[in-house]
Design an enzyme around this catalytic site. Structure first.
Site, PDB file in Angstrom:
ATOM      1  CG  ASP A  33      -1.943  -1.102   1.176  1.00 32.81           C
ATOM      2  OD1 ASP A  33      -1.984  -1.799   0.143  1.00 32.81           O
ATOM      3  OD2 ASP A  33      -2.690  -1.267   2.152  1.00 32.81           O
ATOM      4  CG  ASP A  37      -0.687   5.246  -0.133  1.00 33.47           C
ATOM      5  OD1 ASP A  37      -1.622   4.971  -0.919  1.00 33.47           O
ATOM      6  OD2 ASP A  37      -0.734   5.047   1.086  1.00 33.47           O
ATOM      7  CG  LEU A  85     -12.169   7.672   5.787  1.00 33.15           C
ATOM      8  CD1 LEU A  85     -11.940   6.994   7.123  1.00 33.15           C
ATOM      9  CD2 LEU A  85     -13.211   8.769   5.912  1.00 33.15           C
ATOM     10  CE  LYS A 122      -8.304   3.070   6.556  1.00 29.52           C
ATOM     11  NZ  LYS A 122      -7.965   1.870   5.763  1.00 29.52           N
ATOM     12  NE  ARG A 143     -14.625   2.305  -0.629  1.00 27.29           N
ATOM     13  CZ  ARG A 143     -13.880   2.349   0.452  1.00 27.29           C
ATOM     14  NH1 ARG A 143     -12.724   1.761   0.455  1.00 27.29           N
ATOM     15  NH2 ARG A 143     -14.290   2.970   1.524  1.00 27.29           N
ATOM     16  CB  CYS A 418      29.995 -26.926   7.300  1.00 24.85           C
ATOM     17  SG  CYS A 418      30.167 -25.397   8.226  1.00 24.85           S
ATOM     18  CB  CYS A 421      34.419 -26.076   8.921  1.00 22.22           C
ATOM     19  SG  CYS A 421      33.134 -27.321   9.178  1.00 22.22           S
ATOM     20  CB  CYS A 442      32.824 -25.932  12.597  1.00 26.34           C
ATOM     21  SG  CYS A 442      31.865 -24.800  11.570  1.00 26.34           S
TER      22      CYS A 442
HETATM   23 ZN   LIG Z   1      31.197 -26.246  10.022  1.00 29.25          ZN
END
Ligand SMILES: [Zn+2]
Length: 696
Positions: A33, A37, A85, A122, A143, A418, A421, A442
């Site tokens: 929105d 605007d 509004l 609202k 509407r 990983c 490592c 690690c």
């Molecule tokens: Zn690791």
């Protein structure tokens, strides 16, 4: 006039029209929105440079409130246009609104102060107009463009969200119009999306789209099945003689409620401007806790007479404004998914987003939790996604917009190694999370372990933050947690942005942490499932690290709140050779026997352990000597633990006078019951009761 200005306006008008159609007719907005605007304001600025009679001005999409009705529904002309509004934001704008009304009504001083307002939430849904004749619903319409709407009477009837017939004994009169919002509760929306997904059907980006999409289904059996709700927020018309008794907006809402219409109770009547501002603050705080979405509040004059007197501008009433908050949801692009390694090796995918403002904050990352979540939400790299940030909650990616998926979008593949490592990732069958099992070797886990160990609630080493921890690990200064205690000024000065003063302060902090105490030490180890509270319980129960280390599974589960999962996790930690090696190095550096720190932890250190040491106690009935709070504090100071309900794990029940069902339960479970006299007797040898009592 410059040719390129005309082209630019044409281009932007088309763009805005497209977004209006997406929002109002297709229930599938592509932009937030706020962005809409912004686009509208920019177009307005450009159109202002045109001659007043320029044909482009007439065809402008600006000011056309909604959209053209979608084909398939009958078109209805609203008896009174459904206006939008004017939007305001910020506290000053509320005061300005009040001042403007006072000046238009030519009120000054105390008369101006005396203006009273109604404030309603609202709701973020789809606006409806409901017409009643002879107390019966005869027409429900959306509407649409504000003048012409869609006839959704069949859907409103099927959804059973408003009274189809109001009884004659009401103050609304025979002919009236109710306006309100059809919406979906957040909890219902979640369930609906889960059901849709299970059936392999389309899910919705947010509750508003779900509600609007449902209301616009030609097959009204769908509206009958979906969990729609409705709040009435305005009453129009009303037969003379009855409605005239209602002189304010809030009275109208009360009358609607009495007649059986759902009206939100979170509202404010007869408010001064200061009360309006206070209500807006409260509503904004409560916003994320509500079970339905709101995007602001509506502030209007209470007095219907004054409303009439002020009248309308071309497209908006003068007597009401919408106070809007930043949107909690926005659209952006998912640029990449990166994997982060946590302290326990858990690998968490994180979404890298094109920066977007959500809830007033610039968001660039959002957690995706795990591989399964990415699959469930069907997120592809390059997708346009909805991002949500509500309250203080961490931003999350809600859903992708598959319609906007670019051709070169790619599926995400969870790595099997990983990212730090390169060690192997593992995922137990019953878990959702992949983990790097390299542990301390690690470096990502070492950094996190170090940060956790130094945490304020663990060893409390102030000044050891993210950057420093990373450098200490990267530069090889901290290979083991214990290396922390071997750091020297010379070492620390090699670190970026480290001065002598800071280095000395840090070394002091590290030295002080040696005596941080048993509970903090246990917590600082970062054993999975062992939080701060469990660490304290373990420290109290076992009294020394040695005792904890030697504990069997059975002994561990006897500690308060330690179940099999936690116990297994502790045993697992204490039987992993690499972690044991870490531990032995660490234990050489810290002094867990320090009495001063243990006293601070609330551990009884004088003499033999008390009767209550490491025991779980339940209090019931009234004691003569102490209040319940005092008794609890005494037991806890003696190393015991007070819980609320009796179970097999309870060691003692301390029963005073008029003890009730807890005493019965203790007897039936065979739990030891002690009376007040024995309790006082148990305290005596420690000679601490008076001392403690004085402290309370
Ligand atoms: Zn690791």
């Amino acid at each position: 006039m410059a040719e390129n200005l005309i082209d630019e306006i044409k281009r932007r008008q088309l763009e805005l029209l497209r977004h209006q159609r997406l929002y109002h007719a297709d229930d599938a907005p592509e932009i937030s929105d706020e962005t809409y605007d912004q686009l509208a304001r920019e177009l307005e600025g450009l159109e202002a440079r045109l001659e007043p009679t320029h044909p482009l001005k007439r065809q402008s999409p600006l000011g056309k409130v909604g959209s053209n009705p979608r084909s398939g529904f009958a078109t209805v002309a609203h008896e009174r246009p459904m206006l939008s509004l004017a939007n305001i934001a910020g506290q000053a704008s509320v005061n300005q609104f009040g001042e403007r009304l006072a000046s238009q009504l030519e009120l000054k001083g105390s008369q101006a102060q005396g203006l009273r307002y109604a404030v309603d939430l609202k709701f973020d849904g789809l606006a409806l107009s409901l017409r009643y004749r002879a107390g019966r619903l005869v027409m429900a319409a959306t509407r649409g463009d504000g003048t012409l709407g869609e006839d959704v009477t069949a859907n409103v009837e099927a959804a059973r969200i408003v009274p189809l017939q109001v009884n004659e004994n009401n103050s609304l009169g025979n002919e009236f119009e109710v306006r309100g919002e059809v919406f979906m509760a957040r909890s219902d929306f979640k369930q609906l999306n889960a059901d849709q997904q299970a059936r392999g059907e389309k899910t919705f980006a947010n509750p508003r789209n779900a509600a609007a999409g449902t209301m616009r289904q030609l097959d009204s059996s769908i509206a009958a099945l979906r969990p729609l709700r409705f709040f009435a927020y305005a009453l129009l018309g009303g037969s003379p003689g009855t409605a005239q008794q209602l002189s304010t907006h809030s009275q109208q809402l009360d009358a609607l409620k009495r007649a059986g219409f759902p009206v939100c109770d979170i509202r404010c009547a007869e408010a001064s401007i200061d009360q309006v501002i206070a209500f807006i603050d409260r509503a904004e705080t409560a916003r994320s806790d509500l079970d339905f979405d709101i995007d602001g509040v509506v502030v209007k004059l209470e007095s219907l007479t004054l409303q009439e007197q002020l009248g309308y501008l071309a497209r908006t009433p003068r007597f009401a404004v919408a106070y809007k908050w930043p949107s909690e949801q926005a659209m952006t692009r998912l640029v990449a998914i990166e994997c982060q390694v946590g302290r326990t090796g858990a690998v968490t995918p994180v979404a890298r987003l094109e920066p977007v403002r959500v809830g007033g904050v610039l968001v660039t990352n959002a957690t995706l939790h795990n591989e399964g979540e990415i699959a469930r939400k069907d997120l592809w790299l390059g997708d346009t996604v909805w991002v949500r940030r509500a309250g203080d909650v961490i931003p999350e990616v809600v859903a992708a917009v598959p319609e906007l998926r670019p051709k070169d979008a790619q599926r995400f593949v969870m790595p099997r190694h990983c990212p730090v490592c390169k060690g192997v990732l593992e995922r137990p069958a019953e878990e959702a999370v992949w983990r790097c099992v390299s542990g301390f070797s690690c470096s990502a886990q070492r950094v996190q372990a170090l940060l956790h160990f130094a945490h304020r609630r663990a060893m409390n080493i102030e000044g050891l933050g993210d950057r420093l921890a990373e450098q200490l690990v990267e530069r090889g200064m901290v290979r083991h947690l214990a290396d922390l205690y071997k750091l020297t000024e010379v070492d620390l000065l090699k670190v970026d942005r480290m001065g002598l003063k800071l280095a000395r302060k840090l070394l002091d902090e590290i030295a002080n942490s040696r005596t941080a105490g048993l509970a903090r030490f246990i917590f600082g180890l970062g054993i999975r499932h062992v939080g701060e509270k469990t660490a304290k319980d373990l420290a109290l129960f076992f009294g020394s690290f040695d005792a904890l280390r030697k504990a069997s599974l059975e002994q561990l589960t006897q500690a308060p709140d330690v179940g099999p999962v936690v116990a297994q996790s502790i045993l697992g930690f204490l039987s992993t050779p690499a972690l044991l090696a870490e531990l032995d190095l660490l234990l050489e550096c810290v002094n867990l026997q320090n009495s001063a720190s243990q006293q601070a932890e609330g551990v009884a250190v004088n003499g033999p352990p008390s009767l209550f040491f490491g025991k779980t106690v339940v209090l019931t009935g009234e004691l003569q000597s102490y209040s319940r709070e005092q008794a609890q504090a005494i037991i806890e100071s003696l190393g015991g633990r007070v819980t609320g309900s009796v179970s097999k794990r309870t060691d003692f029940v301390l029963a005073g006078q008029n003890a009730g069902s807890k005493l019965d339960k203790a007897n039936s479970l065979g739990v030891t019951v002690i009376d007040e006299e024995s309790f006082l007797g148990a305290l005596k040898p420690t000679e601490r009761d008076n001392e403690l009592f004085n402290k309370l």
